[in-house]
Design a protein around this motif. Structure first.
Motif, PDB file in Angstrom:
ATOM      1  N   PRO A 338       0.812  -1.219   0.000  1.00  0.00           N
ATOM      2  CA  PRO A 338       0.000   0.000   0.000  1.00  0.00           C
ATOM      3  C   PRO A 338       0.849   1.274   0.000  1.00  0.00           C
ATOM      4  N   VAL A 339       2.052   1.200   0.556  1.00  0.00           N
ATOM      5  CA  VAL A 339       2.934   2.366   0.547  1.00  0.00           C
ATOM      6  C   VAL A 339       3.394   2.669  -0.880  1.00  0.00           C
ATOM      7  N   LEU A 364      -7.179   3.736  -0.837  1.00  0.00           N
ATOM      8  CA  LEU A 364      -6.286   3.168   0.176  1.00  0.00           C
ATOM      9  C   LEU A 364      -6.741   3.462   1.596  1.00  0.00           C
ATOM     10  N   ALA A 365      -7.778   4.268   1.736  1.00  0.00           N
ATOM     11  CA  ALA A 365      -8.197   4.727   3.062  1.00  0.00           C
ATOM     12  C   ALA A 365      -8.582   3.584   3.990  1.00  0.00           C
ATOM     13  N   ALA A 366      -9.121   2.505   3.439  1.00  0.00           N
ATOM     14  CA  ALA A 366      -9.586   1.402   4.272  1.00  0.00           C
ATOM     15  C   ALA A 366      -8.525   0.320   4.495  1.00  0.00           C
ATOM     16  N   VAL A 367      -7.329   0.506   3.951  1.00  0.00           N
ATOM     17  CA  VAL A 367      -6.268  -0.506   4.113  1.00  0.00           C
ATOM     18  C   VAL A 367      -5.764  -0.484   5.555  1.00  0.00           C
ATOM     19  N   PRO A 368      -5.867  -1.587   6.288  1.00  0.00           N
ATOM     20  CA  PRO A 368      -5.463  -1.603   7.704  1.00  0.00           C
ATOM     21  C   PRO A 368      -4.015  -1.188   7.930  1.00  0.00           C
ATOM     22  N   ALA A 369      -3.114  -1.572   7.024  1.00  0.00           N
ATOM     23  CA  ALA A 369      -1.692  -1.277   7.205  1.00  0.00           C
ATOM     24  C   ALA A 369      -1.400   0.221   7.211  1.00  0.00           C
ATOM     25  N   LEU A 370      -2.302   1.014   6.624  1.00  0.00           N
ATOM     26  CA  LEU A 370      -2.088   2.463   6.540  1.00  0.00           C
ATOM     27  C   LEU A 370      -2.903   3.236   7.578  1.00  0.00           C
ATOM     28  N   LYS A 371      -3.557   2.535   8.487  1.00  0.00           N
ATOM     29  CA  LYS A 371      -4.437   3.197   9.446  1.00  0.00           C
ATOM     30  C   LYS A 371      -3.711   4.250  10.274  1.00  0.00           C
TER      31      LYS A 371
END
Length: 420
Positions: A338-339, A364-371
């Motif tokens: 995601p990064v 990407l807003a819902a991607v857990p890794a970027l929370k």
């Protein structure tokens, strides 16, 4: 362990420590080949340092101080192997090699030393260790950093780093990790670990995750030096050269990433005339070597190609953003992340407009890794500001400021919010 001396011997002590810092990794590597244990090898290297501190003030610094330290450490290693009954079988295997080995007046042949150093690189970065342990052990044995220096660089307590290093040594011994360079599929897997450690060390120096400073140039320098050493030891590995290229190109911008007061300077505002042209040339040359060895670029080669696009652009606006977006697309296909997608969104926003970039960011807003990743709202805030959606942009910058642990980044994000 750091050995110091006061009084009249202080100058000699400084000379000893300067030489030891340069030669330490090679000495440990050569000794580890004899004793097959990196922990014991480091202790014997330290014993040689103590012997030099005791003898050089009286006898003077030898003509070849590195050879003196190497010979002393090797001699003690051989004596240790001979003394220990538990090494009897190993002594029989190497037999005459050890029995006939006298203290050499000069270090082993350069190729032998390089082979030992390469073994030490692969042992220090063995996958049996956690990533944190690999980083700490690599900086200790190959970077020559003290426990205090490593703790200060990564903003963790010194006892924590000391425990990581001790556990790493014990873990290698318990797992019976051989002191050798792997081959075939195992070598490919282990090389990935080696490159990852060097990459992580550089990244922490290039953009510190926490603390009062945006940069920690010392870590960048250590990683760059390790990458250059590895390139010399493994000249036929394309990703080794690709990583070296990436670090050279990124390092070329370090001097312009902060202002005189240490405040961050965005890429668009950096003085490109101050970018280090020598490092850029070295990076391009390394990328060319990587491409010549393998026509299919790996993840480090793709990142180096992106860095080369930036290095070759006269201005921020004239950057070939379409090519950079395409390279990020290839990188995402090779190593999904995601990064990487977030970086691609930035490039797309520059080549196709902020609306196109915002659509990718919102996905990407819902991607857990970027929370909890502060750069997600930071990028979104920038895109919203470019679209004239000021209130939304301000909220995103405030949210990003609350997520970062780096004080310099927090200040910049707060200023950007206030500026809107």
């Amino acid at each position: 362990m750091a050995v110091t001396a006061d009084g009249e011997g202080g100058g000699s002590a400084g000379a000893v420590e300067a030489v030891f810092r340069i030669e330490q990794s090679r000495i440990i590597a050569a000794v580890a080949r004899v004793v097959r244990d990196v922990g014991i090898a480091e202790e014997l290297a330290q014993d040689a340092l103590v012997a030099a501190l005791e003898q050089w003030p009286e006898s003077g610094v030898p003509d070849n101080p590195g050879a003196w330290l190497m010979a002393t450490a090797r001699r003690r290693a051989i004596d240790l192997v001979r003394r220990r009954e538990t090494y009897a079988r190993k002594l029989a295997e190497v037999g005459r090699t050890l029995e006939d080995t006298a203290a050499p007046p000069e270090p082993a042949e350069a190729d032998d030393i390089d082979d030992d150093l390469l073994r030490l690189v692969f042992v220090s970065c063995h996958p049996v260790l956690s990533t944190e342990a690999r980083v700490a052990l690599t900086l200790r044995l190959l970077g020559g950093l003290t426990t205090e220096e490593i703790a200060r660089a990564f903003l963790v307590p010194e006892p924590t780093v000391a425990q990581r290093i001790v556990r790493a040594k014990r873990g290698l011994a318990k797992a019976g990790v051989p002191f050798e360079v792997p081959y075939g599929a195992e070598r490919e897997a282990r090389l990935a670990s080696v490159l990852e450690v060097i990459y992580l060390v550089f990244n922490e120096g290039y953009s510190a995750t926490a603390g009062d400073d945006l940069l920690r140039p010392g870590l960048c320098e250590d990683a760059l030096r390790l990458a250059r050493v590895l390139g010399g030891l493994m000249p036929k590995e394309p990703e080794v050269h690709a990583l070296g290229a990436l670090l050279e190109l990124q390092a070329s911008r370090i001097a312009t990433r902060t202002g005189p007061d240490g405040a961050p300077v965005l890429l668009a505002d950096q003085n490109r005339a101050r970018w280090d042209r020598l490092l850029i040339r070295r990076g391009v040359d390394a990328l060319t070597r990587a491409s010549a060895l393998d026509g299919v670029p790996g993840p480090y080669a793709l990142q180096a190609a992106i860095a080369a696009c930036h290095a070759g652009a006269a201005t921020y606006e004239s950057t070939d953003w379409a090519t950079i977006a395409a390279l990020y697309g290839r990188l995402a296909a090779l190593t999904p992340s995601p990064v990487v997608e977030l970086n691609r969104a930035v490039a797309v926003s520059m080549s196709e407009g902020p609306e196109a970039g915002l659509a990718l960011v919102d996905a990407l807003a819902a991607v857990p890794a970027l929370k909890g990743y502060h750069l997600l709202p930071s990028v979104r805030g920038d895109l919203l500001a470019r679209l004239g959606r000021t209130e939304e942009a301000r909220a995103e910058f405030v949210r990003a400021a609350g997520l970062t642990r780096n004080e310099r980044e927090r200040t910049l994000l707060e200023e950007r919010a206030a500026g809107l």
